[in-house]
Design a protein around this motif. Sequence first.
Motif, PDB file in Angstrom:
ATOM      1  N   LEU A 203      81.259  94.239 111.327  1.00 42.72           N
ATOM      2  CA  LEU A 203      80.453  93.247 112.028  1.00 42.72           C
ATOM      3  C   LEU A 203      79.498  92.597 111.051  1.00 42.72           C
ATOM      4  O   LEU A 203      79.176  93.144 109.991  1.00 42.72           O
ATOM      5  CB  LEU A 203      79.712  93.842 113.222  1.00 42.72           C
ATOM      6  N   ALA A 204      79.039  91.414 111.427  1.00 41.04           N
ATOM      7  CA  ALA A 204      78.027  90.688 110.665  1.00 41.04           C
ATOM      8  C   ALA A 204      76.927  90.276 111.626  1.00 41.04           C
ATOM      9  O   ALA A 204      77.200  89.849 112.754  1.00 41.04           O
ATOM     10  CB  ALA A 204      78.636  89.464 109.985  1.00 41.04           C
ATOM     11  N   VAL A 205      75.677  90.413 111.180  1.00 42.17           N
ATOM     12  CA  VAL A 205      74.520  90.030 111.976  1.00 42.17           C
ATOM     13  C   VAL A 205      73.800  88.899 111.250  1.00 42.17           C
ATOM     14  O   VAL A 205      73.395  89.053 110.095  1.00 42.17           O
ATOM     15  CB  VAL A 205      73.552  91.219 112.172  1.00 42.17           C
ATOM     16  N   TYR A 206      73.651  87.768 111.932  1.00 39.65           N
ATOM     17  CA  TYR A 206      72.921  86.626 111.385  1.00 39.65           C
ATOM     18  C   TYR A 206      71.645  86.465 112.202  1.00 39.65           C
ATOM     19  O   TYR A 206      71.690  86.178 113.394  1.00 39.65           O
ATOM     20  CB  TYR A 206      73.747  85.347 111.483  1.00 39.65           C
ATOM     21  N   LYS A 207      70.495  86.636 111.551  1.00 38.09           N
ATOM     22  CA  LYS A 207      69.225  86.522 112.262  1.00 38.09           C
ATOM     23  C   LYS A 207      68.365  85.364 111.766  1.00 38.09           C
ATOM     24  O   LYS A 207      67.258  85.158 112.262  1.00 38.09           O
ATOM     25  CB  LYS A 207      68.447  87.837 112.151  1.00 38.09           C
ATOM     26  N   GLY A 208      68.866  84.645 110.792  1.00 42.39           N
ATOM     27  CA  GLY A 208      68.130  83.488 110.300  1.00 42.39           C
ATOM     28  C   GLY A 208      69.063  82.511 109.623  1.00 42.39           C
ATOM     29  O   GLY A 208      69.915  82.900 108.836  1.00 42.39           O
ATOM     30  N   GLY A 209      68.925  81.233 109.931  1.00 44.24           N
ATOM     31  CA  GLY A 209      69.761  80.216 109.302  1.00 44.24           C
ATOM     32  C   GLY A 209      71.230  80.424 109.537  1.00 44.24           C
ATOM     33  O   GLY A 209      72.034  80.351 108.608  1.00 44.24           O
ATOM     34  N   MET A 210      71.635  80.690 110.776  1.00 48.38           N
ATOM     35  CA  MET A 210      73.032  80.989 111.057  1.00 48.38           C
ATOM     36  C   MET A 210      73.934  79.812 110.682  1.00 48.38           C
ATOM     37  O   MET A 210      73.544  78.644 110.804  1.00 48.38           O
ATOM     38  CB  MET A 210      73.219  81.375 112.531  1.00 48.38           C
ATOM     39  N   PRO A 211      75.153  80.086 110.190  1.00 44.59           N
ATOM     40  CA  PRO A 211      76.061  79.008 109.783  1.00 44.59           C
ATOM     41  C   PRO A 211      76.414  78.087 110.947  1.00 44.59           C
ATOM     42  O   PRO A 211      76.292  78.455 112.124  1.00 44.59           O
ATOM     43  CB  PRO A 211      77.297  79.769 109.297  1.00 44.59           C
ATOM     44  N   ALA A 212      76.891  76.884 110.613  1.00 46.18           N
ATOM     45  CA  ALA A 212      77.120  75.849 111.620  1.00 46.18           C
ATOM     46  C   ALA A 212      78.249  76.199 112.583  1.00 46.18           C
ATOM     47  O   ALA A 212      78.316  75.623 113.679  1.00 46.18           O
ATOM     48  CB  ALA A 212      77.427  74.514 110.934  1.00 46.18           C
ATOM     49  N   GLN A 213      79.147  77.127 112.212  1.00 44.02           N
ATOM     50  CA  GLN A 213      80.239  77.465 113.126  1.00 44.02           C
ATOM     51  C   GLN A 213      79.769  78.261 114.335  1.00 44.02           C
ATOM     52  O   GLN A 213      80.510  78.456 115.296  1.00 44.02           O
ATOM     53  CB  GLN A 213      81.350  78.233 112.407  1.00 44.02           C
ATOM     54  N   TYR A 214      78.531  78.761 114.301  1.00 42.32           N
ATOM     55  CA  TYR A 214      77.979  79.508 115.418  1.00 42.32           C
ATOM     56  C   TYR A 214      76.971  78.640 116.168  1.00 42.32           C
ATOM     57  O   TYR A 214      76.192  77.907 115.566  1.00 42.32           O
ATOM     58  CB  TYR A 214      77.272  80.776 114.938  1.00 42.32           C
ATOM     59  N   GLY A 215      76.956  78.774 117.486  1.00 44.10           N
ATOM     60  CA  GLY A 215      76.000  78.028 118.283  1.00 44.10           C
ATOM     61  C   GLY A 215      75.912  78.587 119.691  1.00 44.10           C
ATOM     62  O   GLY A 215      76.652  79.484 120.081  1.00 44.10           O
ATOM     63  N   GLY A 216      74.984  78.036 120.449  1.00 45.30           N
ATOM     64  CA  GLY A 216      74.830  78.428 121.841  1.00 45.30           C
ATOM     65  C   GLY A 216      73.736  79.430 122.098  1.00 45.30           C
ATOM     66  O   GLY A 216      73.447  79.731 123.265  1.00 45.30           O
ATOM     67  N   ARG A 217      73.099  79.985 121.043  1.00 48.39           N
ATOM     68  CA  ARG A 217      71.996  80.919 121.209  1.00 48.39           C
ATOM     69  C   ARG A 217      70.902  80.595 120.188  1.00 48.39           C
ATOM     70  O   ARG A 217      71.179  80.045 119.121  1.00 48.39           O
ATOM     71  CB  ARG A 217      72.448  82.368 121.022  1.00 48.39           C
ATOM     72  N   LEU A 218      69.665  80.994 120.510  1.00 52.03           N
ATOM     73  CA  LEU A 218      68.531  80.620 119.670  1.00 52.03           C
ATOM     74  C   LEU A 218      68.254  81.579 118.528  1.00 52.03           C
ATOM     75  O   LEU A 218      67.767  81.171 117.476  1.00 52.03           O
ATOM     76  CB  LEU A 218      67.255  80.521 120.529  1.00 52.03           C
ATOM     77  N   SER A 219      68.527  82.889 118.725  1.00 46.79           N
ATOM     78  CA  SER A 219      67.959  83.877 117.809  1.00 46.79           C
ATOM     79  C   SER A 219      68.925  84.461 116.806  1.00 46.79           C
ATOM     80  O   SER A 219      68.581  84.608 115.640  1.00 46.79           O
ATOM     81  CB  SER A 219      67.324  85.018 118.617  1.00 46.79           C
ATOM     82  N   SER A 220      70.121  84.863 117.225  1.00 46.55           N
ATOM     83  CA  SER A 220      70.977  85.580 116.297  1.00 46.55           C
ATOM     84  C   SER A 220      72.430  85.494 116.743  1.00 46.55           C
ATOM     85  O   SER A 220      72.744  85.112 117.874  1.00 46.55           O
ATOM     86  CB  SER A 220      70.570  87.058 116.205  1.00 46.55           C
ATOM     87  N   VAL A 221      73.301  85.903 115.819  1.00 50.32           N
ATOM     88  CA  VAL A 221      74.727  86.076 116.097  1.00 50.32           C
ATOM     89  C   VAL A 221      75.121  87.478 115.640  1.00 50.32           C
ATOM     90  O   VAL A 221      74.785  87.892 114.533  1.00 50.32           O
ATOM     91  CB  VAL A 221      75.592  85.036 115.356  1.00 50.32           C
ATOM     92  N   ILE A 222      75.800  88.205 116.514  1.00 46.96           N
ATOM     93  CA  ILE A 222      76.374  89.501 116.162  1.00 46.96           C
ATOM     94  C   ILE A 222      77.880  89.346 116.305  1.00 46.96           C
ATOM     95  O   ILE A 222      78.406  89.312 117.413  1.00 46.96           O
ATOM     96  CB  ILE A 222      75.834  90.620 117.068  1.00 46.96           C
ATOM     97  N   ASP A 223      78.552  89.190 115.178  1.00 49.33           N
ATOM     98  CA  ASP A 223      79.975  88.864 115.143  1.00 49.33           C
ATOM     99  C   ASP A 223      80.767  90.139 114.841  1.00 49.33           C
ATOM    100  O   ASP A 223      80.767  90.626 113.711  1.00 49.33           O
ATOM    101  CB  ASP A 223      80.228  87.796 114.078  1.00 49.33           C
TER     102      ASP A 223
END
Length: 771
Positions: A203-223
């Motif tokens: 898994l990858a956790v993005y908590k700041g400056g998430m890449p452009a392929q992710y969207g729809g949430r304000l804070s983070s991506v847990i992929d």
Amino acid sequence: MRKLIPLFIFLLSVLGAQAQKRVTISGTITAGAKAEGVESATILVGNTGAVSNRNGYYSISLPKGNYQIRFSAVGLQATSVQVSLKADTVINIALQADDKSLDEVTIFANSNRRSLESPQMGVEKLSVKQMNKIPVFMGERDVLKTIQLLPGIKSAGDGNSGLYVRGGAADQNLILLDDAPIYNASHVFGFFSTFNSDAIKDLAVYKGGMPAQYGGRLSSVIDVKMNDGDNRDFHVAGGIGLISSRLNVEGPLQKGRSSFLVSGRRTYVDAFLRLSGDSSINRNTIYFYDINAKITYDLGKKDKLYFSLYNGSDRLGITNNFIVNWGNTASTLRWSHNYSNRLFANTSLIYSNYDYNIQVQQGVNDVNLFSQIRDFNIKHELQWYLYPDHELRIGVNAIHHTVRPGEVTASDRSSYNNTILQRRYSWENAAYISDNWKISNKLNLNYGARLTAFSILGAGDFFNINSAGQVIDTLSYSGGQVVKTYLNLEPRLAASYQLNSQSSVKLSYARNVQNLHLISNSTTATPTDKWIASTNIVKPEIADQFSLGYYRDLSAGKYELTLETYYKNMQNQIDYRDGADVLNGQNNIESQLLFGKGRAYGLEMQLKKQTGPITGWISYTLSKTEKQINGINNNQWYDARQDRTHEIAVVGMYQISPKWQLSASWTYYTGNAVSFPSGKYTVNDRVYFYYTERNGYRMPAYHRLDIGATKKLKQTKKYSSELTLSLYNAYGRENPYTIEFETADNDPNRTVVNQTTLFRFVPSVAYNFKF
């Protein structure tokens, strides 16, 4: 904008012309015998490098000549290949497991060179193999519990689902399982996550400056990515614990071309309850199960097909009087295609469903409560290795949402009225582009943008509401009719500058937009919180986040220091009115809501020890999260529920011998902001509590120590087994789950405070095996 498009096309054509003068090395990096694609593997040629994508595919364009290429990945043995490059060349690499490095590296070890060079900030990547050293709860290794030990990522607390990331609420995290969104990633009210470790690859956790392929949430991506399954040999793995067991089976469907994976897990507390002779106990039910399945098929040298499925459900029943069911279903069909050695594509069809159902039977007062959110999603993405220093990512996706916020139905004899909040339908469409540009050996840039269009659809009634929450006008729309469209541009920018071979600085800016919102009026997050979509009244939430970081390798890479600071400005934040009545007999929820702004800022620090028999890290977060909404707290700023000033995590692992390993983790954080009564008054012999400030008080500070030990029982090429022992909350801290205020039965002038604590001293033992 029209003037910029021809310029952008011209730049691409120039870069493309330069690329034609070079030849390309491309191929796929797999992991040993299982031949699974390795994501984020590093390919290094002199000062030029690349990283493999989610399928393990890579591409580098170079001038003709002789080169030595080095391939490496976390937990795998690096290998080098000498090549004389005269024409486009395909080099496929199978990296083997590096057992020695696994014993000496922390669970978040990564290529230090890559972490210093990459412009991506606030990202952590880990594999399930690397999580095996952390103390477990009830014998279950849990990816979400592990990431809560990282700076800036906070648990919602015992018995609560969700995470708080950099001041965001629990619904502001995009959790993906093979690209499918998971709306409630918890079992048993947050004590376990929906992710069975046997079925997860990384898994990858993005908590700041998430890449452009992710969207729809304000804070983070847990992929989260599922295992592909072994296309050469059959394997069986599993574990037997005190309250749950799991089994994982994988193998080839057609050797060398296709594979399958099936993984299941279930608790059996309900079986123990049935053994009781007390009818008040043996009629109760509490369990969860989840099933993961995946099929992978090679269609040829350039094409690969993946199908993954997840289904999980919880059931909590107190006799037949109170029954709660909730669960997720998610599936993804993905086709990967190589158009050329520099152009790669993924096309996905994605389905996701989350619902809950509550049944209450109290004589004639039989009530049923149901809520659901369901998505159909199509996504297409291109990765274009345009030039050695440029990697373009271009994509589009469209999601159809159906949201049923809440439906209460009662029996004919019940004293309760039926209440049905209207179903809402919407299309969420997005297009994005980003470029990863290596400007020089020291300076790297990732820039791009995401354009989103959220269209609210009929059928249904839509309202205009005055400041008092009263409906002043109603507009009716037919099925499929567009009510309103919100169009938002989300720019993304991240840059890194390498000061020297040991340190670098990074900065990033990202705008994120969220159109699905979780509404809760309780002090704890529960599965029954309501999802709603943006409407003509509920506007999209918007967040602008600025981040700055410093990164340094110490003592020749034995230690790693990370410092990051951030500021997040948020628009269109949502909260309940004072005294809101959620099920108010009306067919709208907007009348109970107010809207305003928010801000979050903080400092995150982490020091990791990466080598030697003792490894681990210390992380600290200092943060603040506030809201300002007219109509709440006298229109003044107030602490958000997820605001916590301090958070500390200390994690240590000690490899005593090849067979024994000890581990421990200690966490501390400031108590959540809550609304407690400031006084009380009596009207007609009835006592009422009086509230002044919104979230003006604090729960007691939370802290807990977990310890664990793992012993390898047997280790051969075909069979391995181990025994894990752990103790959750080792010193028995009575952390509060809820605090309630009540009037004493024998004295109306006296107030009684009741604290509920869920767990103290929770031991567990589990036997794990694989063959």
